[in-house]
Scaffold this motif. Structure first.
Motif, PDB file in Angstrom:
ATOM      1  N   ASP A  30     -43.171  82.675  93.462  1.00  0.00           N
ATOM      2  CA  ASP A  30     -43.086  83.912  94.236  1.00  0.00           C
ATOM      3  C   ASP A  30     -41.733  84.597  94.042  1.00  0.00           C
ATOM      4  N   ASP A  35     -41.342  87.709  96.664  1.00  0.00           N
ATOM      5  CA  ASP A  35     -40.197  87.651  97.572  1.00  0.00           C
ATOM      6  C   ASP A  35     -39.851  86.242  98.021  1.00  0.00           C
ATOM      7  N   ASP A  37     -41.312  83.580  99.261  1.00  0.00           N
ATOM      8  CA  ASP A  37     -41.671  82.959 100.535  1.00  0.00           C
ATOM      9  C   ASP A  37     -43.046  82.284 100.553  1.00  0.00           C
ATOM     10  N   HIS A  38     -43.783  82.323  99.463  1.00  0.00           N
ATOM     11  CA  HIS A  38     -45.167  81.859  99.517  1.00  0.00           C
ATOM     12  C   HIS A  38     -45.268  80.381  99.899  1.00  0.00           C
ATOM     13  N   ARG A 178     -47.314  92.401  96.272  1.00  0.00           N
ATOM     14  CA  ARG A 178     -45.921  92.657  95.973  1.00  0.00           C
ATOM     15  C   ARG A 178     -45.586  92.690  94.490  1.00  0.00           C
TER      16      ARG A 178
END
Ligand SMILES: Nc1ncnc2c1ncn2[C@@H]1O[C@H](COP(=O)(O)OP(=O)(O)O)[C@@H](O)[C@H]1O
Ligand SMILES: Nc1ncnc2c1ncn2[C@@H]1O[C@H](COP(=O)(O)OP(=O)(O)O)[C@@H](O)[C@H]1O
Ligand SMILES: [Mg+2]
Ligand SMILES: [Mg+2]
Ligand SMILES: [Mg+2]
Ligand SMILES: [Mg+2]
Lengths: 215, 332, 332, 215
Positions: A30, A35, A37-38, A178
């Motif tokens: 990620d 970003d 945070d996955h 994203r």
């Protein structure tokens, strides 16, 4: 031997363990196109699911899966929270009041999950999302069952297909989520959501294979 | 990872606890689900709430107070909050005149707010939503997730907050919000990456002579990597696409917002503002209002974003109206 | 060196030019000699001026305006300004009631202000000076250059500015300033160094697991290097020496000022504020007022400083009085 | 051959060149125990002095030195601005209206400069400042002249002593200026101001030696 609520609990436990184990890898994927945070997101969610499970252990499979979905919605956030949450809720709705599952019902539940993800996220195959892992997994499962494979082996094939689907996102241009903001720079990286989907299917296949071996 | 924190998983809650004490006159902080709510809520007006991942401070929690937001819902760092938070906040600020959700256009934010709005509607609360999408760095947005919501969000929260405070109804608030979003454009760049506490490593790496152009606010890589350039050239790189996109025209009056990404000192923001002012002057665009500072950030990232908002008289009046929040305050 | 600048030697002038445009309603910027002066100067009151090296923004230029400073003199980055600047600023703000010089205790600042005061006196202007020296990190200060002036300077400029605005005479302003300085203590630490543009390299180097404790505000190394620690321990390290030095006692009411060094995001400052609030609560010290943000900085340095000011009723009244400057604004 | 205003101009030109050349080194020394601006400060000051010099080239030596000092005060800032500025102003005052200097007057001017620095900065020897370079330089100059050395040679001895004095600041604990804030950590670094003083004396010695050779 049919799938019982206990097996579903085993599947969720294995899924939580696998996600925790792969947390940093998912976060690193990620970081490359999203970003970062996955892994933390899903780990937080499945930890919450583990805490909730005892309170529904004596309920039907549909309730267990719906509770799982609602817990994920309430704790994950981001894109994957509503998507995986909806997937589990829809699967649970498809299996309302069931205490034992047939092979066909497992397929049905996975189809409901995919429908939920697509309804919520509007992604098509080829847009570099979790859909690119789940859709081929369902196809492989359907084909294996049609060919008369036992559920465990069929789910192994589904998990292999999900893994292949996740790998196949590498050359894709992201069009959803994203990663789409990176444009061409999203090419060359494996989608984190497709990767976590492959882990969830691996957990499911492992649990069901053990059921069969135990049978 | 060098941060003034205790444990990565507690950063958001501890910062919220700090905010609650530091601004006890303005806000209350509710935990589990987490939201920051204006003192004395609900008020007899349209409720205005926003939310998003943490790590963008002071946005949104720093904008809760008189004349701006009624509540803000902070997610984990860079992770949209969950529907439970927006639902609880919506209930807490609903004074019977409905609640406006201000959502930045990210798949996760949109979906989580959507679910919260459905749940609130099911409980009989009138909810309207506006989605900001001002980031011109995202091209070809028709076939994708669309443009990101960035700097315009701050301006929109101030302007719509003033309208709600003045008694505008929900439909009017939504219409003003959409007008602000339609007239605003932004673009950002980064000199350095930032590190999500739970990830422990920077989101990307940059050489000493490189920068990322076209970044969002989540520590993600931008649209392209470029050689480091003087402030003057960076200003052109950011202002050019913004000006062409709307387009902004000779004679327009704008609010010029030069925003730091979190780790950039004010002295550099003023250097960049000076360049932006020159560019606007050359095009005969008037700066009617200015905002310079770090208001929508990506943790400790060094970098800057420009936002231009074409102003009309009503927007100016609403911008100038009194506001009293932890991070923006004037007129009272 | 990664900075949003054009040429190192032009940073200060270009930032001043940007400030002049962004805050044209509040300030005028005079070049050669450089100083920032409140619109409409001189006013019919004691003039209050300060100055120091640049790189500490928003201090001091961001504090020029109603209820705070009448002028600020920015030197080169981290270099005290020259007497010509303070002399010109003193003349510009002298409304016939005398001018107070607020000087941070650094050899260079003290000597340059001293020369300016002598020159102003020679021109018949009544000048009084107050030197801030609140940094408890400097021990054994009796035999050396004394303690540095840091965070208290910001609080002092606000409080004395309010007194001058309210019509206090020069002697009273000086007395209040000295009382504020006498009741305030500070200490700071850094996670990362910063780079003076003209030097091009960081002032020191720190490993990933190290921090500097007892720094000033000039990018200089601190008193000692320590292993990186959790926010909780860092808060103890800073608050301990501050509390013991005055000493602050059970029952005291304080202004708690948590200041970012320039590159530290607000979310971390609130985590640190939360720790400081806990420490004060344990000692039965009441936080009567708070300030959280980056107000006295060292360029892009990541780090934090704590300042505690023991308040009396008059200080609280003066702190709460309206202020309208680029960086601090309330009550109007 | 006596020292004329032209020689003073040569000295200042050489000083400006040497400071410019050593700018980064002086800044690096200041970075270690100060705020990394000493090189930039002095370079800015001497550049301004060079720009002012033509306007006083036809004046007496006292005026040239006073103008130099005032220019330094007005452009350098920091601690070194008032200190070096006062030094040059005091030297200029000591040589008011003089168009030619005797050997004794050079000594007198340096003594006046040191007095100015001490009056302004209140530093004693051993406190790790420019005083630790200038004071031994003056002693060496006085001794060499008393021993009958010609001015050029005597100033070379003074410059050597200044350099030795600057080096001798390395083990000192700083008690004045910014370096004092470092406490014990100031030990082990050479003082930037003492170093720049040594360069100024080197420039003076070079200029006067050339005068003698020319004689
Ligand atoms: N519209 C969508 N449809 C299906 N999956 C999506 C969609 N948007 C994003 N995703 C999936 O979500 C993943 C990212 O999840 P996560 O990192 O937890 O959330 P966020 O992107 O909000 O940080 C992506 O890798 C992708 O697989
Ligand atoms: N009180 C003093 N007396 C004599 N010299 C001093 C004194 N304080 C500082 N210095 C000299 O000034 C030098 C630093 O000059 P500079 O870096 O230009 O100023 P600042 O310390 O203000 O940044 C020190 O190395 C020291 O030699
Ligand atoms: Mg993500
Ligand atoms: Mg996220
Ligand atoms: Mg300096
Ligand atoms: Mg210095």
């Amino acid at each position: 031997m049919p799938i019982t609520v206990e097996h579903v609990t085993h599947f969720l436990t294995a899924a939580a363990a696998l996600i925790h184990e792969r947390r940093d890898e998912l976060t690193a994927l990620d970081a490359a196109i999203g970003d970062a945070d996955h892994g933390a997101n899903l780990d937080r969610g499945f930890t919450a699911v583990m805490a909730r499970l005892p309170s529904v252990a004596d309920k039907d499979i549909g309730t267990v899966l719906k509770t799982t979905g609602m817990t994920i919605v309430s704790t994950v956030g981001g894109a994957s929270g509503p998507l995986y949450g909806t997937a589990f809720v829809r699967a649970g709705m498809a299996l309302a009041d069931r205490h034992e599952l047939s092979t066909e019902e497992v397929l049905l539940a996975l189809e409901a999950a995919l429908d939920g993800i697509v309804a919520r996220g509007k992604a098509q195959r080829g847009e570099k999302t979790m859909v690119d892992a789940l859709a081929p997994a369902i196809e492989a499962l359907r084909a294996a069952l049609a060919a008369g494979e036992p559920l465990g082996r069929a789910l192994q094939a589904a998990a292999d297909a999900a893994e292949g689907g996740a790998k196949a996102t590498i050359p894709m241009l992201a069009l959803k989520g994203r990663a789409s903001y990176l444009g061409e720079r999203s090419i060359g990286h494996q989608d984190p959501g497709a990767t976590s989907t492959a882990y969830l299917l691996r957990a499911l296949a492992m649990t069901c294979s053990r059921v069969e071996e135990g049978a | 990872m060098k941060k003034l924190i205790n444990a990565p998983e507690n950063v958001v809650k501890e910062a919220l606890a700090g905010m609650a004490i530091a601004h006890a006159d303005l806000i209350d902080v509710h935990f589990d689900p987490d939201y920051i709510v204006r003192k004395g809520a609900p008020h007899n007006k349209v409720g205005v709430i926003s939310g998003g991942g943490s790590g963008h401070e002071p946005m949104h929690g720093g904008f809760v107070g008189y004349g701006m937001l009624d509540a803000a819902c902070p997610g984990a760092v860079f992770t949209s909050p969950v529907p439970d938070q927006m639902l609880a906040a919506t209930k807490a600020v609903n004074g019977g005149k409905g609640v406006l959700h201000i959502v930045k256009n990210y798949t996760g934010d949109v979906m989580n707010f959507e679910m919260a709005a459905e749940l609130a509607a099911a409980e009989g609360i009138e909810v309207a939503s506006v989605v900001t999408n001002d980031d011109v760095a995202v091209e070809n947005s028709t076939w994708t997730a669309g443009r990101r919501g960035v700097g315009v969000t701050v301006l929109l929260e101030k302007i719509v907050g003033a309208a709600a405070e003045a008694g505008a109804d929900l439909a009017t608030c939504k219409a003003i919000a959409e007008r602000v979003n339609a007239n605003g454009r932004s673009m950002g760049m980064a000199l350095t990456p930032c590190t999500v506490p739970q990830a422990g490593k920077p989101g990307f790496e940059l050489a000493e002579d490189e920068m990322e152009v076209g970044i969002g606010i989540h520590g993600e890589p931008g649209r392209r990597r470029e050689k480091l350039a003087p402030a003057r050239d960076i200003a052109e790189m950011l202002a050019g696409p913004i000006l062409e996109d709307l387009p902004f025209k000779s004679g327009d009056a704008v609010l010029a917002f030069v925003n730091g990404m979190g780790g950039t000192p004010l002295i550099e923001l003023y250097v960049m503002y000076n360049e932006l002012a020159r560019i606007l002057k050359d095009r005969n665009i008037t700066i009617a209002r200015s905002l310079v500072g770090s208001y929508i950030t990506s943790l400790e990232m060094a970098g800057v974003s420009f936002t231009l908002l074409r102003l009309d008289d009503e927007m100016i009046k609403l911008w100038d109206a009194p506001v009293h929040t932890p991070a923006l305050r004037w007129g009272m």
